[in-house]
Enzyme design. Structure first.
Site, short mmCIF file in Angstrom:
data_model
loop_
_atom_site.label_atom_id
_atom_site.label_comp_id
_atom_site.label_asym_id
_atom_site.label_seq_id
_atom_site.Cartn_x
_atom_site.Cartn_y
_atom_site.Cartn_z
N ARG A 150 -24.85 -5.81 7.86
CA ARG A 150 -24.29 -7.11 7.50
C ARG A 150 -24.42 -8.12 8.64
O ARG A 150 -24.22 -9.32 8.43
CB ARG A 150 -22.82 -6.94 7.11
N LYS A 201 0.84 -1.19 0.00
CA LYS A 201 0.00 0.00 0.00
C LYS A 201 0.88 1.25 0.00
O LYS A 201 1.87 1.32 0.72
CB LYS A 201 -0.91 0.01 1.22
N GLU A 251 -18.45 -8.68 10.36
CA GLU A 251 -19.48 -8.03 11.17
C GLU A 251 -20.42 -9.04 11.83
O GLU A 251 -20.84 -8.84 12.97
CB GLU A 251 -20.28 -7.06 10.30
#
Length: 622
Positions: free
Chosen positions: A389, A276, A361
């Site tokens: 979710r 990243k 979640e």
């Protein structure tokens, strides 16, 4: 930008020679950095996918071949290469380019994404649809190592592995970084693959698979894997042909490997390693800081924000630490959103009571339920849109058993630049129908702290919803005071019109009330609703107005309508809130104004209603 300026579609890219791809990557990365620094948006993730994006579009015949980008916050290079380069200056702005893939924006955006871990399921559906229709095309899912922690990704792998004759490729973009630092056993497994002799040897695998007999490719990959750490084992048990890991920034590895995989039948799994922030040293050093920056000068980097107002996220983070100091039973839980939910200091101060469960979640909610069964006090910090979710778990595992779990719902209401996928517009409606639930909506920072404490001491499931960004600048008392459960408070006394405002809508409702001498009540709770206050205001006013930053259908205004109906009270009622449509990205105050939820819009809606339904009613200054 000689090369990039001439690419308006992947077909232009595919006309380039292999030797031109590296210079193109340099141009694309420079354009990306310059563009995002001017608009704001996701940066680290996009800098890390430049070469991978080029290689995928170079090898596969997009859009005929389908590429599904998981989450989609890493698709800026994809957007630039697929005809949207000249519009990138409108990124995440009203009527501009979305920060995520959207099917209605481009034929190259084959599947709309913004929540994680959906790509493999969608790509599998596309691959099997192609088989059903007799079409010879490929489906590619690009998923990060953070998104691979979610159960849905493994459900899709499990389903895909039994289909041996499909053109499906899963690319694991392993950058050792989701938004928060990655966690869990899978991350440790991947980390082991990146270490020692295996990775040093495997990095060069891609270079050794230049076009040639596929038997030789298989032989070399097997030689690298066997007797070492066996990275293929897990994914091959799912029925995939595993290849990797290879360097995701090495086009001389990526392109030939993808070309060979394109010619293989059955489920394929390519493990690429990227970094990243690649190519921008500041982002490489701190990918979290540069995950989603606002505008900044690339030469200077991001400067510390200076604002006098605290954000609601900061208010929650402070409250969490203070309450943890008071109550050793408090447990903090987040599904991979440590920074976004304001839990960095809590983790530092109370590491033994902090749990990041990864992008999971459903698990986060039931995990909290299990802790509540043992007389602990879990606080789940989760975005409103992400709690969707875990809805079944919220009902079945928490509310049905009336377990003491507190939900801190960040990003409730409109979220501006992130758009419809991240807007928390539905929590009041989807929580209100669940028995045992308490739902609180603070009107400012001080109320937020008080309502968090109130929800925490309530011995059952409770949610406090608060918006993204700063509040109105209210002074926050360090005490952990509570307020009476299910009781609102009148903030302004007027006549004729009573505005029942929920959460963030109290401030604009007070503004609207000034011009018409209306009463304004800060209702504080969506559930239990202060029915006594509702009936009292209905008895003393001609018109009741409800205002909420949430869906009108089934929301707080509906609760007021139900209360009036149950009491047999017939009274003109105006319900203001978010309309029955998805609201695109843009500046949040402008979006609210377009929905009629600023002071002027609220006043205008009241005037219009009075003109239609109460012609004899005289209200000051209307």
């Amino acid at each position: 930008m000689d090369l990039l300026d001439n690419i308006n579609a992947p077909s232009d890219l595919r006309r380039l020679s292999r030797t031109q791809l590296k210079p193109l990557a340099d141009e694309l990365r420079a354009f990306l950095l310059d563009s995002v620094s001017k608009t704001g948006g996701h940066l680290s993730s996009n800098l890390g996918t430049v070469e991978l994006t080029i290689a995928l579009h170079y090898v596969f015949n997009t859009p005929e071949d389908r590429i599904v980008w998981d989450v989609g916050h890493q698709t800026y290079p994809h957007k630039i290469l697929t005809g949207r380069r000249e519009r990138m200056h409108t990124l995440r702005q009203m009527n501009g380019v979305s920060g995520f893939p959207r099917r209605d924006e481009s034929e190259f955006d084959t599947f709309g994404t913004a929540h994680s871990s959906t790509s493999i399921s969608a790509a599998l559906g596309m691959a099997l649809a192609a088989k059903t229709k007799g079409e010879n095309r490929h489906a590619v899912a690009v998923i990060g190592d953070g998104a691979m922690t979610a159960g849905m990704a493994f459900e899709a792998l499990n389903n895909a592995g039994v289909h041996e004759d499909i053109n499906l490729l899963v690319v694991l973009n392993d950058n050792d970084m989701s938004i928060s630092p990655p966690v869990g056993a899978l991350n440790r497994y991947l980390a082991r693959l990146m270490s020692g002799r295996f990775y040093a040897a495997a990095r060069s695998v891609g270079k050794s698979v230049l076009p040639g007999p596929m038997l030789e490719l298989a032989k070399r990959l097997e030689e690298h894997a066997k007797g070492m750490v066996m990275p293929a084992t897990m994914f091959e048990e799912f029925g995939f042909n595993y290849i990797g890991p290879i360097d995701g920034h090495d086009l001389d590895a990526l392109v030939p490997t993808l070309q060979n995989l394109r010619n293989l039948k059955g489920p394929q799994f390519l493990h690429v390693v990227t970094k990243k922030g690649q190519g921008y040293k500041l982002a490489e050093a701190d990918p979290v800081l540069y995950h989603g920056p606002g505008k900044f000068n690339p030469a200077e980097g991001i400067k510390p924000a200076t604002t006098a107002k605290k954000t609601y996220t900061q208010v929650f983070g402070d409250w969490l630490c203070d309450m943890a100091q008071k109550d050793e039973r408090l447990i903090g839980i987040t599904p991979a959103m440590r920074e976004g939910s304001g839990m960095v200091e809590f983790e530092q101060r109370f590491p033994e009571r902090y749990y990041d469960v990864g992008i999971a979640e459903q698990h986060a909610v039931t995990f909290a339920a299990g802790m509540a069964c043992e007389n602990l006090k879990p606080v789940v910090a989760i975005y409103s849109t992400f709690l969707q979710r875990g809805y079944d778990q919220l009902i079945h595992d928490v509310a049905l058993q009336n377990l003491d779990v507190t939900f801190a719902l960040d990003r409730a209401g409109l979220v501006g630049a992130d758009g419809a996928t991240h807007a928390g517009n539905y929590d009041m409606a989807y929580l209100r129908c669940i028995p045992n639930m308490v739902i609180a909506a603070p009107s400012d920072e001080s109320e937020c702290r008080k309502l968090l404490s109130t929800a925490y001491v309530y011995p059952g499931p409770a949610a406090v919803r608060y918006p993204r960004g700063a509040g109105v600048g209210a002074v926050v008392d360090k005490a952990l005071d509570t307020v009476p459960l299910g009781k609102g408070v009148v903030r302004r006394k007027g006549r004729d019109v009573a505005i029942l405002a929920f959460g963030t809508m109290v401030a604009p409702s007070l503004g609207a009330a000034e011009g018409m001498n209306a009463t304004v009540a800060d209702m504080r709770f969506v559930k239990p609703l202060d029915t006594e206050l509702v009936l009292e205001l209905a008895a003393s006013h001609h018109l009741i107005v409800t205002v909420e930053e949430g869906a009108i259908m089934g929301g707080a205004g509906s609760a007021v309508a139900e209360a009036l109906a149950a009491a047999g009270v017939v009274k003109p009622l105006l319900q203001l809130g978010l309309p029955d449509r998805f609201i695109d990205h843009g500046d949040a105050p402008t979006l609210l104004a377009q929905c009629g939820l600023d002071a002027a819009g609220i006043a205008a809606s009241i005037r219009q209603r009075l003109g239609k339904t109460e012609p004899r009613l005289v209200v000051n200054n209307i």
